[in-house]
Each structure stands twice: as structure tokens, then as C-alpha cells.
Design an enzyme around this catalytic site. Structure first.
Site, short mmCIF file in Angstrom:
data_model
loop_
_atom_site.label_atom_id
_atom_site.label_comp_id
_atom_site.label_asym_id
_atom_site.label_seq_id
_atom_site.Cartn_x
_atom_site.Cartn_y
_atom_site.Cartn_z
N HIS A 1 -6.63 -5.07 3.66
CA HIS A 1 -5.59 -4.53 4.23
C HIS A 1 -4.59 -5.48 5.17
O HIS A 1 -5.48 -5.91 6.11
CB HIS A 1 -5.71 -3.41 4.88
CG HIS A 1 -6.31 -2.25 4.07
ND1 HIS A 1 -5.47 -1.14 3.60
CD2 HIS A 1 -7.61 -2.00 3.65
CE1 HIS A 1 -6.34 -0.09 2.97
NE2 HIS A 1 -7.50 -0.75 3.01
N ASP B 1 0.91 -1.12 0.17
CA ASP B 1 -0.07 -0.20 -0.02
C ASP B 1 0.98 1.35 0.20
O ASP B 1 1.70 1.30 0.66
CB ASP B 1 -0.95 0.07 1.15
CG ASP B 1 -1.99 1.04 1.08
OD1 ASP B 1 -3.03 0.86 1.08
OD2 ASP B 1 -1.61 2.24 1.01
N ILE B 2 0.69 2.21 -0.85
CA ILE B 2 1.48 3.27 -1.26
C ILE B 2 1.47 4.35 0.31
O ILE B 2 2.41 4.88 0.52
CB ILE B 2 0.94 4.21 -2.29
CG1 ILE B 2 1.92 4.86 -2.96
CG2 ILE B 2 -0.19 5.20 -1.86
CD1 ILE B 2 3.01 4.15 -3.71
N GLN C 1 -14.20 3.07 2.43
CA GLN C 1 -13.78 2.31 1.30
C GLN C 1 -13.36 3.80 0.46
O GLN C 1 -14.21 4.32 0.13
CB GLN C 1 -14.48 1.55 0.73
CG GLN C 1 -13.96 0.87 -0.46
CD GLN C 1 -14.71 -0.29 -1.23
OE1 GLN C 1 -16.13 -0.44 -0.76
NE2 GLN C 1 -14.32 -0.97 -2.19
N ASN D 1 -12.56 -2.54 4.06
CA ASN D 1 -13.57 -1.56 4.02
C ASN D 1 -14.41 -1.73 3.02
O ASN D 1 -14.07 -1.74 1.75
CB ASN D 1 -12.97 -0.05 4.05
CG ASN D 1 -11.81 0.24 5.01
OD1 ASN D 1 -11.97 -0.20 6.31
ND2 ASN D 1 -10.73 0.72 4.57
N HIS E 1 -10.56 -5.21 -2.04
CA HIS E 1 -9.08 -5.63 -1.29
C HIS E 1 -9.05 -5.57 0.32
O HIS E 1 -9.88 -5.01 0.85
CB HIS E 1 -8.21 -4.17 -1.67
CG HIS E 1 -8.72 -3.00 -1.41
ND1 HIS E 1 -9.56 -2.31 -1.92
CD2 HIS E 1 -8.08 -1.94 -0.13
CE1 HIS E 1 -9.90 -1.17 -1.46
NE2 HIS E 1 -9.24 -1.01 -0.30
P1 AMP Z 1 -9.66 1.66 1.23
O1 AMP Z 1 -9.79 3.16 1.87
O2 AMP Z 1 -9.76 0.52 2.04
O3 AMP Z 1 -10.30 1.77 -0.37
O4 AMP Z 1 -8.01 1.49 0.69
C1 AMP Z 1 -7.46 2.05 -0.45
C2 AMP Z 1 -6.02 2.00 -0.19
O5 AMP Z 1 -5.66 2.25 -1.65
C3 AMP Z 1 -5.30 3.25 0.53
O6 AMP Z 1 -4.71 2.55 1.83
C4 AMP Z 1 -4.46 3.86 -0.27
O7 AMP Z 1 -2.91 4.24 0.29
C5 AMP Z 1 -4.27 2.77 -1.23
N1 AMP Z 1 -3.51 3.11 -2.73
C6 AMP Z 1 -4.21 4.05 -3.30
N2 AMP Z 1 -3.58 4.23 -4.42
C7 AMP Z 1 -2.43 3.25 -4.55
C8 AMP Z 1 -1.51 2.94 -5.46
N3 AMP Z 1 -1.20 3.58 -6.60
N4 AMP Z 1 -0.61 1.89 -4.92
C9 AMP Z 1 -0.85 1.29 -3.70
N5 AMP Z 1 -1.89 1.45 -2.92
C10 AMP Z 1 -2.48 2.58 -3.37
#
Ligand code: AMP
Length: 137
Positions: A99, A28-29, A91, A84, A97
Site C-alpha cells: 500500500h 485502491d478502491i 491482510q 500486511n 501487495h
Molecule cells: P490488505 O488488507 O492489505 O489485504 O488490503 C487489501 C486492499 O485491497 C484493501 O485496501 C482493499 O480496499 C483493496 N481492494 C479490494 N478489492 C479491490 C479492487 N477491486 N480494486 C482495488 N482495490 C481493491
């Protein structure tokens, strides 16, 4: 198309730690904690309510595999598994996805829940139980 489909198609860069025909996992970024990883079905299901049984079963095998790798790699004593579903639940990316959030002493990761047990009677619990059981058919 969500950002995760772009990652799967290699249209944008990512740090992939596991991949097979059905599932991919990448860092995760945001790195909420060190090693924070996402496990993602390649098919773009929006949320848990859309997942089919086979994907769910395989996805959770990968969750276990990558969790064990994180434990070994970072000598973990704790790990939170979070998912989420829906904007209300936090979300932000609408491609399902999970985490994997490694835990470390004194990290600043928070999950807050309030115990409302005192507001529920035994009858309330029985009603809730019945509603959920009946909704499974
Ligand atoms: P959620 O809030 O459960 O939908 O989580 C989305 C997750 O995606 C967040 O923790 C972001 O940091 C992650 N995210 C968004 N863009 C990227 C990316 N390009 N590479 C890796 N993770 C990402």
C-alpha cells in the site's frame, strides 16, 4: 483466484497507474487517503515470505517510482508504505501487495504502536538480535 488476478487479467475494472511485465499498480478502491495505490507483483505470491529476490528488487523499484509520482501529483509532504502479511496482520487479499498511502494534514489515517522499550533489558535485545541473525542462515 484473488480479485487482484482478475484485475491483472482485465476481468474486472480498475484504475491502473503503472504496469510492466512483472508488476502492476492501481488505485485502491477504498482510497483510505486520496491517491491510495497498491503495487502488486503479477505472479500471485501470497505474502512477503514467498517473494523471490528478483521480484522483490523490481517491485521496490516500482514502489519508489510510483511514490515519487504520487508526491509530484499531490504535492505530498508525507507517505506511508504499508504491507500486511497474514490475516493477523490485517491482510484481506491473499495476493502480495504494498500500500502507498499519501498523507495529508488532518487526514484520519491511523497507525498505532505502543513503545515497550521499558520491558526489555540489554540482554533481551542481544537475545533477539542473535535469534534473528541465526535465522537468516
Ligand atoms: P490488505 O488488507 O492489505 O489485504 O488490503 C487489501 C486492499 O485491497 C484493501 O485496501 C482493499 O480496499 C483493496 N481492494 C479490494 N478489492 C479491490 C479492487 N477491486 N480494486 C482495488 N482495490 C481493491
Amino acid at each position: 483466484m484473488t480479485i487482484f488476478e482478475k484485475i491483472i487479467k482485465r476481468e474486472i475494472p480498475s484504475y491502473i497507474v503503472y504496469e510492466d511485465d512483472l508488476v502492476i499498480a492501481f488505485l485502491d478502491i477504498s482510497q483510505v487517503t486520496k491517491g491510495h495505490t497498491l503495487v502488486v507483483p503479477k505472479k500471485p505470491y501470497v505474502n512477503v515470505f514467498e517473494l523471490d529476490d528478483n521480484t522483490a528488487a523490481h517491485l521496490f523499484k516500482v514502489v519508489v517510482k510510483v511514490s515519487k509520482a504520487l508526491k509530484k501529483a499531490f504535492n505530498l509532504e508525507g507517505l506511508n508504505i504499508v504491507n500486511n502479511n497474514g490475516k493477523l496482520a490485517g491482510q484481506a487479499v491473499f495476493h502480495y501487495h504494498i500500500h502507498l498511502i499519501p498523507r495529508y494534514p488532518n487526514d484520519d489515517f491511523l497507525m498505532k504502536g505502543v513503545n515497550h522499550n521499558s520491558e526489555y533489558t540489554k540482554e533481551d535485545f542481544l537475545k533477539l538480535k542473535e535469534l534473528i541473525i541465526n535465522a537468516q542462515s
